[in-house]
Motif scaffolding. Structure first.
Motif: not given
Lengths: 92, 269
Positions: B188, B145, A9-12, B185, B190-191
């Motif tokens: 992981r 972002e 999850r969250n590997t966007s 992050r 996420e960013i």
């Protein structure tokens, strides 16, 4: 399975990266005096030059630009009506 | 010779004003004579971040219009002798900011200072193009972002076409300042990672400013983070950035922090 999805999850970020690369490749050619502008300006100026020497209808001038990875081509196709072509003499 | 630096971004809220204050203070801390100029007419904030909001008498528009002299409008920082602020106007019509007027002010500042740091308003309108117009160096502030990166790409395009240097066939020296970066992050997924942002924007990296509570704390107190919290991670990053801007090669220390130091720093923060 649930443990596996917890790690997935969250590997966007990779999606964001891909979306940006596609988007910016497109925007860099259009925004800020890009392709569409350039072709329109070229077309107008070429028409003006031709008009000095002979009258060719707007539709007979085709300008196309192809952007490739290593080579870009500019294709200018001018169709000259037969009556004008018959009256033309080779220069000097 | 005086250098004009513009801090710009396209998108708002990424840390332009905070970075202007921090870079300005850091340059002044290294002994240079620095003027920070707020170009965000109507929405000024640099005075607040610098802790000079109650000392503003004359502003940029006053100087542009000739109502005040440069020396009258420049506010000297109370902490560092060589740091000065030229605040933006709060109320007046931003159309008063003319191209000739700005040029006159910048030329006036060039005679007095080593560095002139212009805080650009967000967007791609006249205010932003006027702020970057005379720049020798540009610091493009970006968050990891998508919207911030896209807008930075637009700004880089403007820096290459709408500046005085670009019109003379030269190039504005461009640097990326990646702010609010959370390494954990990024690891992981996420960013976006630093490498991704650098690959997409393809301008050299000046510094990574880590996400930190110290930045907001300093803003609350009206101190640039390099003064308010000089040993914090963001302050050290800004100080390194300034050394790079002055042509020093800064070796980035890759810190492998252990569990203990991580726990400790979290508690300390």
């Amino acid at each position: 399975m649930s443990l596996f999805s917890f790690f997935k999850r969250n590997t966007s970020a990779p999606v964001a990266r891909e979306r940006l690369q596609v988007l910016l490749a497109h925007e860099r050619t259009i925004v800020g005096g890009g392709e569409s502008d350039l072709v329109a300006i070229l077309r107008e100026e070429i028409m003006a030059v031709i008009a000095k020497h002979m009258s060719v209808p707007q539709d007979n001038v085709q300008i196309k630009m192809d952007r490739g990875a290593s080579v870009s081509t500019l294709e200018v196709d001018i169709e000259i009506p037969t009556d004008i072509a018959a009256g033309m003499r080779p220069a000097a | 010779m005086a250098k004009v630096l513009v801090v710009t971004s396209g998108k708002g809220g990424v840390g332009k004003t905070t970075s202007t204050a921090a870079l300005g203070a850091a340059l002044a801390q290294s002994g240079k004579k620095v003027a920070v100029v707020d170009f965000d007419v109507g929405l000024r904030n640099l005075d607040l971040i610098m802790g000079a909001e109650r000392r503003v008498v004359f502003d940029l528009i006053n100087v542009v219009k000739g109502d005040a002299k440069l020396d009258q409008a420049l506010i000297r920082d109370k902490r560092i002798e060589t740091l000065f602020l030229l605040p933006a106007s709060q109320t007046r019509d931003k159309d008063n900011l003319t191209e000739e007027g700005v040029e006159r002010v910048i030329n006036g500042l060039r005679e007095k200072f080593d560095w002139i740091i212009c805080d650009s308003p967000a967007g791609i309108e006249r205010g932003a193009t006027l702020a970057m117009r005379h720049a020798d160096v540009a610091v493009v502030v970006t968050n990891p972002e998508v919207s911030s990166i896209r807008d930075s790409d637009r700004i880089i395009g403007l820096l290459d076409s709408k500046t005085e240097k670009a019109e003379n066939g030269e190039q504005v020296e461009k640097h990326l300042l990646l702010t609010r970066y959370d390494n954990a992050r990024a690891q992981r997924g996420e960013i976006l990672k630093v490498e991704d942002v650098l690959e997409i924007l393809s301008i050299p990296l000046l510094a990574i400013i880590p996400e930190s509570t110290e930045v907001l704390r300093s803003s609350n107190l009206g101190a640039p983070v390099t003064l308010g919290s000089p040993n914090s991670a963001p302050a050290r990053a800004y100080l390194d950035a300034v050394r790079k801007l002055q042509g020093e090669t800064v070796v980035e220390v890759q810190k492998q922090r252990g569990l203990f130091s991580k726990l400790f720093s979290r508690r300390a923060a």
